[in-house]
Design a protein around this motif. Structure first.
Motif, short mmCIF file in Angstrom:
data_model
loop_
_atom_site.label_atom_id
_atom_site.label_comp_id
_atom_site.label_asym_id
_atom_site.label_seq_id
_atom_site.Cartn_x
_atom_site.Cartn_y
_atom_site.Cartn_z
N ALA A 68 0.83 -1.20 0.00
CA ALA A 68 0.00 0.00 0.00
C ALA A 68 0.87 1.26 0.00
O ALA A 68 0.56 2.25 -0.67
N ALA A 69 1.97 1.20 0.73
CA ALA A 69 2.88 2.35 0.76
C ALA A 69 3.46 2.61 -0.64
O ALA A 69 3.58 3.76 -1.08
N VAL A 70 3.77 1.52 -1.36
CA VAL A 70 4.30 1.67 -2.73
C VAL A 70 3.27 2.36 -3.62
O VAL A 70 3.56 3.36 -4.29
N MET A 71 2.05 1.84 -3.59
CA MET A 71 1.00 2.38 -4.46
C MET A 71 0.66 3.83 -4.11
O MET A 71 0.44 4.66 -4.98
N GLU A 72 0.63 4.10 -2.82
CA GLU A 72 0.33 5.48 -2.40
C GLU A 72 1.38 6.45 -2.93
O GLU A 72 1.05 7.51 -3.47
N GLU A 73 2.65 6.08 -2.78
CA GLU A 73 3.71 6.99 -3.24
C GLU A 73 3.72 7.16 -4.75
O GLU A 73 4.00 8.24 -5.26
N VAL A 74 3.39 6.08 -5.47
CA VAL A 74 3.31 6.18 -6.94
C VAL A 74 2.27 7.25 -7.29
O VAL A 74 2.52 8.16 -8.08
N CYS A 75 1.11 7.17 -6.65
CA CYS A 75 0.04 8.12 -6.96
C CYS A 75 0.38 9.53 -6.48
O CYS A 75 0.09 10.51 -7.15
N ARG A 76 1.00 9.62 -5.33
CA ARG A 76 1.31 10.94 -4.81
C ARG A 76 2.32 11.67 -5.70
O ARG A 76 2.36 12.91 -5.75
N SER A 77 3.12 10.89 -6.43
CA SER A 77 4.13 11.53 -7.31
C SER A 77 3.49 12.15 -8.55
O SER A 77 4.16 12.83 -9.31
N GLY A 78 2.21 11.86 -8.78
CA GLY A 78 1.56 12.37 -9.99
C GLY A 78 1.42 11.30 -11.06
O GLY A 78 0.86 11.52 -12.12
N ALA A 79 1.93 10.09 -10.76
CA ALA A 79 1.85 9.00 -11.73
C ALA A 79 0.46 8.37 -11.70
O ALA A 79 -0.35 8.67 -10.82
N VAL A 252 -5.50 7.57 -1.37
CA VAL A 252 -4.82 8.40 -0.37
C VAL A 252 -3.66 9.15 -1.05
O VAL A 252 -3.45 10.35 -0.83
N GLY A 253 -2.93 8.43 -1.90
CA GLY A 253 -1.83 9.07 -2.65
C GLY A 253 -2.34 10.20 -3.53
O GLY A 253 -1.78 11.29 -3.56
N ASP A 254 -3.43 9.94 -4.24
CA ASP A 254 -4.03 11.00 -5.09
C ASP A 254 -4.45 12.18 -4.22
O ASP A 254 -4.20 13.34 -4.56
N GLY A 255 -5.11 11.88 -3.10
CA GLY A 255 -5.60 12.95 -2.22
C GLY A 255 -4.44 13.81 -1.72
O GLY A 255 -4.51 15.04 -1.71
N ARG A 256 -3.36 13.15 -1.32
CA ARG A 256 -2.20 13.91 -0.81
C ARG A 256 -1.56 14.73 -1.94
O ARG A 256 -1.08 15.84 -1.71
N TYR A 257 -1.58 14.16 -3.14
CA TYR A 257 -1.08 14.90 -4.31
C TYR A 257 -1.90 16.18 -4.48
O TYR A 257 -1.36 17.28 -4.64
N PHE A 258 -3.24 16.04 -4.45
CA PHE A 258 -4.10 17.22 -4.66
C PHE A 258 -3.89 18.26 -3.56
O PHE A 258 -3.88 19.46 -3.83
N ILE A 259 -3.73 17.79 -2.33
CA ILE A 259 -3.58 18.73 -1.21
C ILE A 259 -2.22 19.45 -1.31
O ILE A 259 -2.13 20.66 -1.11
#
Ligand code: FAD
Length: 385
Positions: A68-79, A252-259
């Motif tokens: 989950a940490a991997v997937m969250e970080e991938v999304c948070r990076s904008g990927a 969660v990654g997307d949300g943190r990206y947006f914030i």
């Protein structure tokens, strides 16, 4: 809840890898409907797509919390993690239900990247969410099953070597429970295409590589049944909690990206001679989105901990997916609002992420079906279907 050192290390490494593939890379993929093979290859060779594969089969042997940490970080990076997330949870069906021979055949090659198992074929056009009513039939003839039917929205199949397929092997009116008589197969996509399998891409709102599939006497070796014939629903169902948790972590990654984006822009953008973020009308929605995402992240973590402990986590996994997908959507909406007109410019990347995160209130399971699960299975309300 303190983060273990392990997770911090994983998060930093994933961030460093993703930083090599900036947002323009993902914008190009989105524009051209391209598949990010080099990103997926790098994520695989770094071991991140194989975190859930046991070490004995060439993976890292870690848990869903790490995945989950991997997937969250991938999304948070904008990927866009939708290009590769399925391998993590689809693989679980082979791991938990495959024979030793199947595991030895597939898992080490999936871990090394030699084979991609990115595709799963469940949804059908005429039955949708009512999975046990699906109509694709697989009839046994000697050493093979002959498959006829149709699937829809099957993602990444053109970029995958293998697909897990759910089909009926016993007609629904010949079984006592509707979940019986379904069987899961592992399909060699390259061999099947043109030999009983036709693949037609669907033009869609996001770059998810989703396709319609048509089966016309496709032969699948009987050796490719995962688990027992007639028990395929359980094979698929077993992977669903991991799927929900991982999708929730992406949200969660997307949300943190947006914030992150909204806060940065609100600090920088000056209108009426002051940063827009100085206005509470701009600040408060971002702060609320932050609170929503942090709350959802706690539920994701709780579900992942239960999963990794081998405990029942159906309710938590479903709640995590629902709360996180709704929170990421709201965060995306606030990020759009904070950026004003510029939110619509593709070069700001927000509109792409906004489209991508919207999917998760519908797929892999829609919010209503999660509410129905909670109402009936947790709150013991009468069944509605
Ligand atoms: C981009 C994308 C990628 C996908 N990738 C895959 C994939 O790789 N593999 C795969 O198998 N599938 C995939 N899907 C399919 C996805 O899982 C389904 O779209 C989703 O489960 C909803 O099914 P449906 O579209 O048939 O909606 P329907 O079942 O037709 O439902 C439509 C709406 O009605 C609501 N509804 C239906 N019945 C009830 C009820 N009894 N009570 C209350 N509300 C109800 C639903 O919540 C939903 O909002 C993908 C879909 C998309 C859009």
């Amino acid at each position: 809840m303190a983060q273990s050192e392990d997770l911090t290390e994983i998060r930093q490494s994933v961030r460093a890898l993703c930083a090599k593939f900036g947002e323009d890379y993902w914008l190009d993929m989105d524009r051209s409907n391209g598949y990010p093979s080099d990103f997926v290859a790098e994520l695989t060779s770094a071991g991140f797509l194989g975190v859930l594969i046991p070490e004995a089969y060439g993976g890292a042997g870690l848990g869903v919390r790490e995945a989950a940490a991997v997937m969250e970080e991938v999304c948070r990076s904008g990927a866009h993690a939708g290009v590769c997330h399925a391998q993590m949870y689809v693989m679980g069906s082979v791991l938990r239900h495959g024979s030793e021979e199947q595991k030895r055949t597939y898992l080490p090659k999936i871990a090394s990247g030699e084979l991609r198992l990115q595709s799963f074929g469940v949804t059908e056009p005429t039955t949708g969410t009512d999975t046990t009513s699906l109509k694709t039939m697989a009839k046994k003839k000697g050493d093979v099953y002959v498959v006829n039917g149709q699937k829809v929205w099957i993602s990444r199949i053109q970029h995958s070597d293998l697909m897990l397929l759910l089909a009926r092997t016993t007609p629904r009116d010949e079984v006592t429970r509707k979940t019986q008589g379904l069987t899961t197969f592992i399909v060699d996509v390259k061999q099947a295409e043109g030999n009983g399998l036709e693949i037609r891409p669907i033009e869609s709102m996001i770059n998810h590589h989703s396709c319609e599939l048509f089966f016309d006497d496709l032969e699948i070796p009987a050796a490719n049944v995962i688990g027992n014939e007639g028990e395929g629903f359980k094979v698929i169902l077993d992977g669903m909690n991991a799927e929900r948790i991982l999708i929730a972590s992406e949200c969660v990654g997307d949300g943190r990206y947006f914030i992150d984006k909204a806060s940065a822009y609100a600090r920088e953008r000056v209108v009426f001679n002051r940063p827009i973020g100085q206005n509470q009308g701009v600040q408060f929605p971002i702060a609320r989105a932050y609170a929503d995402i942090e709350a959802a992240a706690l539920m994701v973590d709780q579900a992942a901990r239960l999963f990794d402990a081998g405990a029942d986590c159906g309710a938590e996994a479903n709640m995590a997916k629902m709360l996180a997908s709704e929170a990421s959507w709201r965060a995306g909406d606030i990020c759009m609002q904070t950026h004003g007109g510029f939110a619509f410019a593709k070069e700001y990347h927000i509109e792409r992420k906004f489209r991508e995160t919207r999917l998760y209130q519908i797929a892999p399971i829609s919010t209503n079906l999660i509410l129905s699960y909670l109402a009936e299975h947790v709150l013991e309300l009468p069944r509605s279907f």
